[in-house]
Design a protein around this motif. Structure first.
Motif, PDB file in Angstrom:
ATOM      1  N   HIS A 182       0.962  -1.331   0.056  1.00  0.00           N
ATOM      2  CA  HIS A 182       0.020  -0.016   0.149  1.00  0.00           C
ATOM      3  C   HIS A 182       0.953   1.167   0.014  1.00  0.00           C
ATOM      4  N   LEU A 183       0.731   1.896  -0.795  1.00  0.00           N
ATOM      5  CA  LEU A 183       1.654   3.194  -1.049  1.00  0.00           C
ATOM      6  C   LEU A 183       1.349   4.449  -0.815  1.00  0.00           C
ATOM      7  N   LYS A 184      -0.251   4.599  -1.039  1.00  0.00           N
ATOM      8  CA  LYS A 184      -0.682   5.966  -0.638  1.00  0.00           C
ATOM      9  C   LYS A 184      -2.046   5.988  -0.212  1.00  0.00           C
ATOM     10  N   PRO A 185      -2.643   6.659   0.611  1.00  0.00           N
ATOM     11  CA  PRO A 185      -3.680   6.614   1.326  1.00  0.00           C
ATOM     12  C   PRO A 185      -4.910   6.829   0.268  1.00  0.00           C
ATOM     13  N   LEU A 186      -6.036   6.296   0.492  1.00  0.00           N
ATOM     14  CA  LEU A 186      -7.334   6.701  -0.310  1.00  0.00           C
ATOM     15  C   LEU A 186      -8.369   7.217   0.579  1.00  0.00           C
ATOM     16  N   ASN A 187      -9.184   8.155  -0.205  1.00  0.00           N
ATOM     17  CA  ASN A 187     -10.513   8.840   0.564  1.00  0.00           C
ATOM     18  C   ASN A 187     -11.693   8.639  -0.434  1.00  0.00           C
ATOM     19  N   VAL A 188     -12.753   8.939   0.474  1.00  0.00           N
ATOM     20  CA  VAL A 188     -14.020   8.663  -0.079  1.00  0.00           C
ATOM     21  C   VAL A 188     -14.251   9.554  -1.584  1.00  0.00           C
ATOM     22  N   GLY A 189     -14.666   8.885  -2.360  1.00  0.00           N
ATOM     23  CA  GLY A 189     -14.927   9.650  -3.737  1.00  0.00           C
ATOM     24  C   GLY A 189     -13.775   9.280  -4.555  1.00  0.00           C
ATOM     25  N   ASP A 190     -12.430   8.745  -4.188  1.00  0.00           N
ATOM     26  CA  ASP A 190     -11.605   8.447  -5.146  1.00  0.00           C
ATOM     27  C   ASP A 190     -12.059   7.074  -6.024  1.00  0.00           C
ATOM     28  N   VAL A 191     -11.656   7.264  -7.281  1.00  0.00           N
ATOM     29  CA  VAL A 191     -11.923   6.378  -8.235  1.00  0.00           C
ATOM     30  C   VAL A 191     -10.539   5.734  -8.331  1.00  0.00           C
ATOM     31  N   ILE A 192     -10.382   4.132  -8.086  1.00  0.00           N
ATOM     32  CA  ILE A 192      -9.206   3.598  -8.389  1.00  0.00           C
ATOM     33  C   ILE A 192      -9.417   2.662  -9.419  1.00  0.00           C
ATOM     34  N   THR A 193      -8.091   2.241 -10.099  1.00  0.00           N
ATOM     35  CA  THR A 193      -8.265   1.500 -11.118  1.00  0.00           C
ATOM     36  C   THR A 193      -7.210   0.109 -10.993  1.00  0.00           C
ATOM     37  N   ALA A 194      -7.488  -1.003 -11.121  1.00  0.00           N
ATOM     38  CA  ALA A 194      -6.602  -2.080 -11.065  1.00  0.00           C
ATOM     39  C   ALA A 194      -6.324  -2.735 -12.382  1.00  0.00           C
ATOM     40  N   VAL A 195      -4.911  -2.854 -12.850  1.00  0.00           N
ATOM     41  CA  VAL A 195      -4.822  -3.402 -14.021  1.00  0.00           C
ATOM     42  C   VAL A 195      -3.760  -4.614 -13.803  1.00  0.00           C
ATOM     43  N   ALA A 196      -4.213  -5.870 -14.113  1.00  0.00           N
ATOM     44  CA  ALA A 196      -3.835  -7.191 -14.005  1.00  0.00           C
ATOM     45  C   ALA A 196      -3.514  -7.439 -15.233  1.00  0.00           C
ATOM     46  N   GLU A 197      -1.817  -7.892 -15.048  1.00  0.00           N
ATOM     47  CA  GLU A 197      -1.053  -8.597 -16.331  1.00  0.00           C
ATOM     48  C   GLU A 197      -0.442  -9.632 -15.952  1.00  0.00           C
ATOM     49  N   GLU A 198      -0.558 -10.566 -16.811  1.00  0.00           N
ATOM     50  CA  GLU A 198      -0.053 -12.124 -16.744  1.00  0.00           C
ATOM     51  C   GLU A 198       1.650 -11.785 -17.045  1.00  0.00           C
ATOM     52  N   HIS A 228       0.898  -9.485 -12.153  1.00  0.00           N
ATOM     53  CA  HIS A 228       1.256  -8.204 -11.285  1.00  0.00           C
ATOM     54  C   HIS A 228       0.139  -7.256 -11.575  1.00  0.00           C
ATOM     55  N   ILE A 229      -0.298  -6.709 -10.420  1.00  0.00           N
ATOM     56  CA  ILE A 229      -1.588  -5.806 -10.598  1.00  0.00           C
ATOM     57  C   ILE A 229      -1.152  -4.373  -9.762  1.00  0.00           C
ATOM     58  N   ARG A 230      -1.072  -3.491 -10.717  1.00  0.00           N
ATOM     59  CA  ARG A 230      -0.892  -1.851 -10.481  1.00  0.00           C
ATOM     60  C   ARG A 230      -2.345  -1.361 -10.060  1.00  0.00           C
ATOM     61  N   VAL A 231      -2.562  -0.733  -8.897  1.00  0.00           N
ATOM     62  CA  VAL A 231      -3.643  -0.106  -8.712  1.00  0.00           C
ATOM     63  C   VAL A 231      -3.405   1.254  -8.497  1.00  0.00           C
ATOM     64  N   THR A 232      -4.043   2.194  -9.367  1.00  0.00           N
ATOM     65  CA  THR A 232      -3.731   3.478  -9.473  1.00  0.00           C
ATOM     66  C   THR A 232      -4.870   4.493  -9.239  1.00  0.00           C
ATOM     67  N   LYS A 233      -4.660   5.697  -8.816  1.00  0.00           N
ATOM     68  CA  LYS A 233      -5.846   6.852  -8.674  1.00  0.00           C
ATOM     69  C   LYS A 233      -5.183   7.843  -9.714  1.00  0.00           C
ATOM     70  N   VAL A 277      -1.099   3.680  -6.272  1.00  0.00           N
ATOM     71  CA  VAL A 277      -1.348   3.783  -4.857  1.00  0.00           C
ATOM     72  C   VAL A 277      -1.160   2.205  -4.181  1.00  0.00           C
ATOM     73  N   ALA A 278      -0.977   1.347  -4.972  1.00  0.00           N
ATOM     74  CA  ALA A 278      -0.857  -0.017  -4.533  1.00  0.00           C
ATOM     75  C   ALA A 278      -0.042  -0.745  -5.690  1.00  0.00           C
ATOM     76  N   HIS A 279       0.765  -1.934  -5.195  1.00  0.00           N
ATOM     77  CA  HIS A 279       1.222  -2.971  -6.012  1.00  0.00           C
ATOM     78  C   HIS A 279       0.729  -4.334  -5.626  1.00  0.00           C
ATOM     79  N   PHE A 280       0.335  -5.298  -6.202  1.00  0.00           N
ATOM     80  CA  PHE A 280      -0.222  -6.509  -5.981  1.00  0.00           C
ATOM     81  C   PHE A 280       0.704  -7.440  -6.812  1.00  0.00           C
TER      82      PHE A 280
END
Length: 133
Positions: A80-96, A107-112, A117-120
């Motif tokens: 978890h790299l950055k905090p998120l707040n109400v109303g934030d729209v986040i996107t997860a991109v999963a790639e093989e 690997h999944i990149r979660v962005t705002k 904001v997160a790497h999974f």
């Protein structure tokens, strides 16, 4: 859209409760997005880490099953790299990133917006069972 992901999403009340929207998908990849709601906050007033994890995990599940063979998670981790707040729209991109006969890695990149904001990272065991459509 991918028929396997259609079937998985229809039978996934948790992803539906999260308000996950399917953006893009195909064999070995998936992009999802969602909006942070008030009931997703923790005691610090920011999004609970499990919310970001859950979005990334859903993208991971959809991407890893999208080729037709049933896949189950055997290891995951998240930063978890950055905090998120109400109303934030986040996107997860999963790639093989590695596809073997029995094991695959994603690997999944979660962005705002453009901000990471997160790497999974997830590893699945690919069963011999196929999805019945």
């Amino acid at each position: 859209m991918n028929k396997i992901i259609d079937q998985m999403y229809r039978h996934d009340p948790f992803s539906q409760w999260l308000g996950i929207r399917r953006v893009d998908e195909g064999e070995g990849y998936c992009t999802l997005e969602m909006t942070i709601r008030p009931e997703m906050l923790n005691g610090h007033g920011i999004a609970h880490g499990a919310i970001t994890y859950a979005l990334a995990d859903s993208a991971f599940a959809f991407a890893s099953n999208s080729r037709g063979r049933k896949a189950v998670s055997i290891e995951t981790s998240i930063n978890h790299l950055k905090p998120l707040n109400v109303g934030d729209v986040i996107t997860a991109v999963a790639e093989e990133t590695s596809l073997g006969h029995k094991i695959a890695i994603y690997h999944i990149r979660v962005t705002k917006g453009e901000e990471l904001v997160a790497h999974f990272k997830g590893v699945v065991y690919r069963k011999e069972d196929q999805w019945n459509l």
